[in-house]
Motif scaffolding. Structure first.
Motif, PDB file in Angstrom:
ATOM      1  N   ILE A  36      -0.822   3.175   4.438  1.00 39.28           N
ATOM      2  CA  ILE A  36      -2.232   3.926   4.973  1.00 39.28           C
ATOM      3  C   ILE A  36      -3.601   3.183   4.887  1.00 39.28           C
ATOM      4  N   ALA A  37      -3.324   1.801   4.830  1.00 37.77           N
ATOM      5  CA  ALA A  37      -5.035   0.800   4.618  1.00 37.77           C
ATOM      6  C   ALA A  37      -4.652   0.601   5.671  1.00 37.77           C
TER       7      ALA A  37
ATOM      8  N   VAL B 281       7.484  -2.019   8.911  1.00 32.94           N
ATOM      9  CA  VAL B 281       9.340  -2.531   8.598  1.00 32.94           C
ATOM     10  C   VAL B 281      10.178  -2.633   7.188  1.00 32.94           C
ATOM     11  N   MET B 282       9.048  -2.463   6.308  1.00 34.29           N
ATOM     12  CA  MET B 282       9.262  -2.671   4.998  1.00 34.29           C
ATOM     13  C   MET B 282       9.824  -1.275   4.449  1.00 34.29           C
TER      14      MET B 282
ATOM     15  N   LEU C 295       0.435   9.603   6.995  1.00 35.89           N
ATOM     16  CA  LEU C 295       1.514  10.616   6.628  1.00 35.89           C
ATOM     17  C   LEU C 295       2.568   9.884   5.967  1.00 35.89           C
ATOM     18  N   GLN C 296       2.996   8.925   6.815  1.00 37.04           N
ATOM     19  CA  GLN C 296       4.131   7.725   6.462  1.00 37.04           C
ATOM     20  C   GLN C 296       4.432   7.387   4.819  1.00 37.04           C
ATOM     21  N   GLY C 297       3.003   6.417   4.783  1.00 37.61           N
ATOM     22  CA  GLY C 297       2.612   5.720   3.438  1.00 37.61           C
ATOM     23  C   GLY C 297       2.081   6.704   2.690  1.00 37.61           C
TER      24      GLY C 297
ATOM     25  N   TRP D 283       6.006   1.004  -2.708  1.00 35.47           N
ATOM     26  CA  TRP D 283       5.259   0.924  -3.027  1.00 35.47           C
ATOM     27  C   TRP D 283       4.012   0.014  -2.133  1.00 35.47           C
ATOM     28  N   CYS D 284       4.504  -1.121  -1.791  1.00 35.42           N
ATOM     29  CA  CYS D 284       4.036  -2.337  -1.287  1.00 35.42           C
ATOM     30  C   CYS D 284       3.515  -1.655   0.773  1.00 35.42           C
TER      31      CYS D 284
END
Length: 222
Positions: free
Chosen positions: A173-174, A18-19, A126-128, A166-167
């Protein structure tokens, strides 16, 4: 893996997805304030799609970038990476909804569901990474021009859109790492079928033919 951990990981991936959608159209990827008197003070800000300016009276003027090929290479790459990030996050979200243990979408095959959850975790990772590379590359060009004393153009500072990106990357990734750990790589165990004999089974070496014949004769005539 604990179903609660899977749900938390899926929520982290969803919030990160969403972010990304919030950061991509955000206008404040880089900002610059031109100070003057009360009338001439203005703020210039840009993102991946347009350049805007506002003055002290609150009047906004935005101009979209006229040509894609005329843009700097890092802007084109950032656009592609952010769009790829949204697509990868969509695949990760769908896979996560199917693969978590508390979901009934994938049936009762928990080995398959674990592998789907692991694949969705890879998509979130991969998205992160795509988001992280995009916003970091954009921020690097901002800081490089800002600290260059010979740069003739307008010097910008990092805007809120990059911080949102960045957030988003950290959360994605987490969540992806947690979902990847839930992947069950072990194959299903094959249990041997127990053999049930109807008669009595004796263990030991088989007697020879002569010994068997003599025993038979002895038993028959005793």
């Amino acid at each position: 893996m604990d179903p609660v951990v899977e749900v938390v990981a899926l929520v982290l991936g969803f919030v990160g997805w969403v972010m990304v959608g919030v950061a991509l159209p955000n206008r404040y990827w880089k900002t610059s304030t031109v100070d003057g008197n009360v009338i001439t003070t203005s703020t210039i800000y840009e993102n991946l799609w347009m350049s805007c300016a506002t003055d002290s009276t609150g009047v906004h003027n935005c101009r979209e970038f006229p040509s894609l090929l005329a843009l700097n290479g890092y802007i084109q790459a950032s656009r592609a990476l952010m769009i790829a990030s949204i697509v990868l996050g969509s695949f990760g979200l769908v896979g996560g909804l199917i693969g978590i243990q508390c979901s009934k979408a994938g049936g009762e095959n928990y080995v398959l569901k674990g592998r789907i959850a692991g694949a969705s975790g890879v998509f979130f990772i991969l998205q992160g990474l795509c988001t992280m590379v995009s916003v970091s590359w954009y921020a690097f060009n901002i800081t490089q021009n800002f600290f260059d004393p010979f740069y003739p153009g307008t010097k910008y500072e990092i805007g809120e859109g990059l911080y949102i990106g960045w957030c988003s990357a950290v959360l994605a990734i987490a969540g992806g790492v947690c979902l990847t750990c839930s992947c069950k790589l072990a194959k299903e165990e094959k249990y041997p079928v127990a053999y049930q004999s109807r008669g009595t089974v004796y263990s030991g070496a088989a007697p020879s033919r002569s010994a068997a014949a003599s025993t038979y004769g002895r038993n028959a005539y005793v």
